[in-house]
Write a protein that holds these residues in place. Sequence first.
Motif, PDB file in Angstrom:
ATOM      1  N   VAL A 278     -11.372   7.482  -4.314  1.00  0.00           N
ATOM      2  CA  VAL A 278     -11.057   6.406  -5.256  1.00  0.00           C
ATOM      3  C   VAL A 278      -9.969   6.873  -6.228  1.00  0.00           C
ATOM      4  O   VAL A 278     -10.172   7.817  -6.996  1.00  0.00           O
ATOM      5  CB  VAL A 278     -12.303   5.968  -6.038  1.00  0.00           C
ATOM      6  N   THR A 279      -8.832   6.217  -6.177  1.00  0.00           N
ATOM      7  CA  THR A 279      -7.759   6.482  -7.142  1.00  0.00           C
ATOM      8  C   THR A 279      -7.473   5.264  -8.008  1.00  0.00           C
ATOM      9  O   THR A 279      -6.787   5.379  -9.024  1.00  0.00           O
ATOM     10  CB  THR A 279      -6.461   6.912  -6.420  1.00  0.00           C
ATOM     11  N   ASN A 280      -8.001   4.112  -7.633  1.00  0.00           N
ATOM     12  CA  ASN A 280      -7.773   2.875  -8.383  1.00  0.00           C
ATOM     13  C   ASN A 280      -8.306   3.013  -9.807  1.00  0.00           C
ATOM     14  O   ASN A 280      -9.513   3.256 -10.009  1.00  0.00           O
ATOM     15  CB  ASN A 280      -8.468   1.715  -7.661  1.00  0.00           C
ATOM     16  N   PRO A 281      -7.450   2.881 -10.826  1.00  0.00           N
ATOM     17  CA  PRO A 281      -7.885   3.093 -12.217  1.00  0.00           C
ATOM     18  C   PRO A 281      -9.000   2.148 -12.661  1.00  0.00           C
ATOM     19  O   PRO A 281      -9.930   2.571 -13.357  1.00  0.00           O
ATOM     20  CB  PRO A 281      -6.605   2.859 -13.030  1.00  0.00           C
ATOM     21  N   ALA A 282      -8.926   0.883 -12.261  1.00  0.00           N
ATOM     22  CA  ALA A 282      -9.935  -0.082 -12.700  1.00  0.00           C
ATOM     23  C   ALA A 282     -11.306   0.256 -12.117  1.00  0.00           C
ATOM     24  O   ALA A 282     -12.334   0.179 -12.806  1.00  0.00           O
ATOM     25  CB  ALA A 282      -9.513  -1.491 -12.305  1.00  0.00           C
ATOM     26  N   LEU A 283     -11.324   0.631 -10.850  1.00  0.00           N
ATOM     27  CA  LEU A 283     -12.593   0.998 -10.210  1.00  0.00           C
ATOM     28  C   LEU A 283     -13.161   2.274 -10.831  1.00  0.00           C
ATOM     29  O   LEU A 283     -14.368   2.371 -11.070  1.00  0.00           O
ATOM     30  CB  LEU A 283     -12.415   1.181  -8.710  1.00  0.00           C
ATOM     31  N   ARG A 284     -12.290   3.227 -11.092  1.00  0.00           N
ATOM     32  CA  ARG A 284     -12.779   4.477 -11.682  1.00  0.00           C
ATOM     33  C   ARG A 284     -13.299   4.254 -13.099  1.00  0.00           C
ATOM     34  O   ARG A 284     -14.246   4.920 -13.520  1.00  0.00           O
ATOM     35  CB  ARG A 284     -11.678   5.545 -11.656  1.00  0.00           C
ATOM     36  N   GLU A 285     -12.715   3.326 -13.821  1.00  0.00           N
ATOM     37  CA  GLU A 285     -13.222   2.995 -15.160  1.00  0.00           C
ATOM     38  C   GLU A 285     -14.629   2.410 -15.056  1.00  0.00           C
ATOM     39  O   GLU A 285     -15.515   2.749 -15.857  1.00  0.00           O
ATOM     40  CB  GLU A 285     -12.282   2.018 -15.853  1.00  0.00           C
ATOM     41  N   LYS A 286     -14.851   1.545 -14.076  1.00  0.00           N
ATOM     42  CA  LYS A 286     -16.191   0.971 -13.876  1.00  0.00           C
ATOM     43  C   LYS A 286     -17.191   2.048 -13.483  1.00  0.00           C
ATOM     44  O   LYS A 286     -18.340   2.053 -13.949  1.00  0.00           O
ATOM     45  CB  LYS A 286     -16.132  -0.117 -12.806  1.00  0.00           C
ATOM     46  N   ILE A 287     -16.755   2.962 -12.601  1.00  0.00           N
ATOM     47  CA  ILE A 287     -17.656   4.041 -12.178  1.00  0.00           C
ATOM     48  C   ILE A 287     -17.952   4.971 -13.350  1.00  0.00           C
ATOM     49  O   ILE A 287     -19.073   5.459 -13.487  1.00  0.00           O
ATOM     50  CB  ILE A 287     -17.057   4.801 -10.976  1.00  0.00           C
ATOM     51  N   ARG A 288     -16.973   5.187 -14.201  1.00  0.00           N
ATOM     52  CA  ARG A 288     -17.215   6.005 -15.396  1.00  0.00           C
ATOM     53  C   ARG A 288     -18.289   5.369 -16.267  1.00  0.00           C
ATOM     54  O   ARG A 288     -19.176   6.068 -16.788  1.00  0.00           O
ATOM     55  CB  ARG A 288     -15.915   6.183 -16.192  1.00  0.00           C
ATOM     56  N   GLU A 289     -18.229   4.060 -16.433  1.00  0.00           N
ATOM     57  CA  GLU A 289     -19.249   3.363 -17.223  1.00  0.00           C
ATOM     58  C   GLU A 289     -20.631   3.521 -16.595  1.00  0.00           C
ATOM     59  O   GLU A 289     -21.635   3.577 -17.315  1.00  0.00           O
ATOM     60  CB  GLU A 289     -18.882   1.887 -17.344  1.00  0.00           C
ATOM     61  N   ALA A 290     -20.673   3.586 -15.257  1.00  0.00           N
ATOM     62  CA  ALA A 290     -21.948   3.756 -14.554  1.00  0.00           C
ATOM     63  C   ALA A 290     -22.362   5.224 -14.483  1.00  0.00           C
ATOM     64  O   ALA A 290     -23.398   5.542 -13.894  1.00  0.00           O
ATOM     65  CB  ALA A 290     -21.842   3.182 -13.141  1.00  0.00           C
ATOM     66  N   SER A 291     -21.543   6.099 -15.076  1.00  0.00           N
ATOM     67  CA  SER A 291     -21.791   7.545 -15.022  1.00  0.00           C
ATOM     68  C   SER A 291     -21.899   8.132 -16.426  1.00  0.00           C
ATOM     69  O   SER A 291     -21.457   9.255 -16.673  1.00  0.00           O
ATOM     70  CB  SER A 291     -20.672   8.240 -14.236  1.00  0.00           C
ATOM     71  N   PHE A 292     -22.454   7.336 -17.326  1.00  0.00           N
ATOM     72  CA  PHE A 292     -22.724   7.785 -18.697  1.00  0.00           C
ATOM     73  C   PHE A 292     -21.446   8.230 -19.417  1.00  0.00           C
ATOM     74  O   PHE A 292     -21.483   9.127 -20.259  1.00  0.00           O
ATOM     75  CB  PHE A 292     -23.775   8.897 -18.697  1.00  0.00           C
ATOM     76  N   GLY A 293     -20.322   7.606 -19.039  1.00  0.00           N
ATOM     77  CA  GLY A 293     -19.076   7.843 -19.739  1.00  0.00           C
ATOM     78  C   GLY A 293     -18.416   9.181 -19.473  1.00  0.00           C
ATOM     79  O   GLY A 293     -17.534   9.595 -20.248  1.00  0.00           O
ATOM     80  N   GLN A 294     -18.788   9.868 -18.409  1.00  0.00           N
ATOM     81  CA  GLN A 294     -18.199  11.180 -18.133  1.00  0.00           C
ATOM     82  C   GLN A 294     -16.693  11.036 -17.893  1.00  0.00           C
ATOM     83  O   GLN A 294     -16.261  10.354 -16.959  1.00  0.00           O
ATOM     84  CB  GLN A 294     -18.885  11.832 -16.942  1.00  0.00           C
ATOM     85  N   PRO A 295     -15.876  11.682 -18.733  1.00  0.00           N
ATOM     86  CA  PRO A 295     -14.441  11.406 -18.737  1.00  0.00           C
ATOM     87  C   PRO A 295     -13.687  11.910 -17.508  1.00  0.00           C
ATOM     88  O   PRO A 295     -12.611  11.395 -17.188  1.00  0.00           O
ATOM     89  CB  PRO A 295     -13.943  12.117 -19.998  1.00  0.00           C
ATOM     90  N   GLN A 296     -14.236  12.908 -16.801  1.00  0.00           N
ATOM     91  CA  GLN A 296     -13.511  13.469 -15.669  1.00  0.00           C
ATOM     92  C   GLN A 296     -13.238  12.423 -14.589  1.00  0.00           C
ATOM     93  O   GLN A 296     -12.282  12.542 -13.813  1.00  0.00           O
ATOM     94  CB  GLN A 296     -14.290  14.633 -15.048  1.00  0.00           C
ATOM     95  N   ILE A 297     -14.067  11.387 -14.549  1.00  0.00           N
ATOM     96  CA  ILE A 297     -13.919  10.352 -13.519  1.00  0.00           C
ATOM     97  C   ILE A 297     -12.595   9.613 -13.667  1.00  0.00           C
ATOM     98  O   ILE A 297     -11.954   9.249 -12.671  1.00  0.00           O
ATOM     99  CB  ILE A 297     -15.122   9.385 -13.563  1.00  0.00           C
ATOM    100  N   THR A 298     -12.159   9.409 -14.905  1.00  0.00           N
ATOM    101  CA  THR A 298     -10.882   8.726 -15.122  1.00  0.00           C
ATOM    102  C   THR A 298      -9.761   9.689 -15.486  1.00  0.00           C
ATOM    103  O   THR A 298      -8.591   9.367 -15.304  1.00  0.00           O
ATOM    104  CB  THR A 298     -11.018   7.671 -16.237  1.00  0.00           C
ATOM    105  N   GLU A 299     -10.093  10.871 -16.005  1.00  0.00           N
ATOM    106  CA  GLU A 299      -9.054  11.849 -16.347  1.00  0.00           C
ATOM    107  C   GLU A 299      -8.528  12.571 -15.121  1.00  0.00           C
ATOM    108  O   GLU A 299      -7.370  13.007 -15.093  1.00  0.00           O
ATOM    109  CB  GLU A 299      -9.594  12.863 -17.353  1.00  0.00           C
TER     110      GLU A 299
END
Length: 209
Positions: A50-71
């Motif tokens: 997954v490289t899509n920024p919007a999808l990764r932002e949603k997954i970050r929200e589902a992952s307790f806000g862990q920043p590495q998912i979007t960083e």
Amino acid sequence: MMLDKLNWRYAVKKMDPTRSVPEEKVEKILEAIRFAPTSSGVQPFEVFVVTNPALREKIREASFGQPQITEGSHLLVFAAWDNYTAERIDAVLEQTQKARGASETLAAYYERLKGMYLPRTEEVNHDHAARQAYIAFGFALAAAAELEVDSTPMEGFDPAKVDEILGLREKGLRSVTLLPLGVRAEEGDWLQGMAKVRKPADELFTVIA
């Protein structure tokens, strides 16, 4: 040496969002996953890059806000089969026959496998498939270390939400673990530079001669 690279790696807590992992390194990590061993060679999982920024932002929200998912620049989502089916096992047999040639022994082996797997509950089969995915997950971590690609293994997420975001249930899959890939930030990572803490060998290993 591989052990040096394993000592180099750590679970990066802060990645540099301005830097990306080169695609050729990502491809090598994916090849390591593809070559990982699985029980009876079934490979009962898929990996979503997954490289899509919007999808990764949603997954970050589902992952307790862990920043590495979007960083990070890439997010690998390991998703195991929800169940074993005759069709899935037959597909493995067909692929194996194409590579090695058809034989009664091979066909009989996978028939026995169906006899073992298909009567079991979905949860038992999913758990088995998830364990196979974790073998490949370990290969991905080791390959990333060998290539000096930073990563963060993650189980801290809501699988049901990630499944919904990626439409995994419709594909007969369930997410089991996440692996962001990226480049460690030069500053702001509290874990960077700390000594690696592991059990001593005499506590971890028992030699039975």
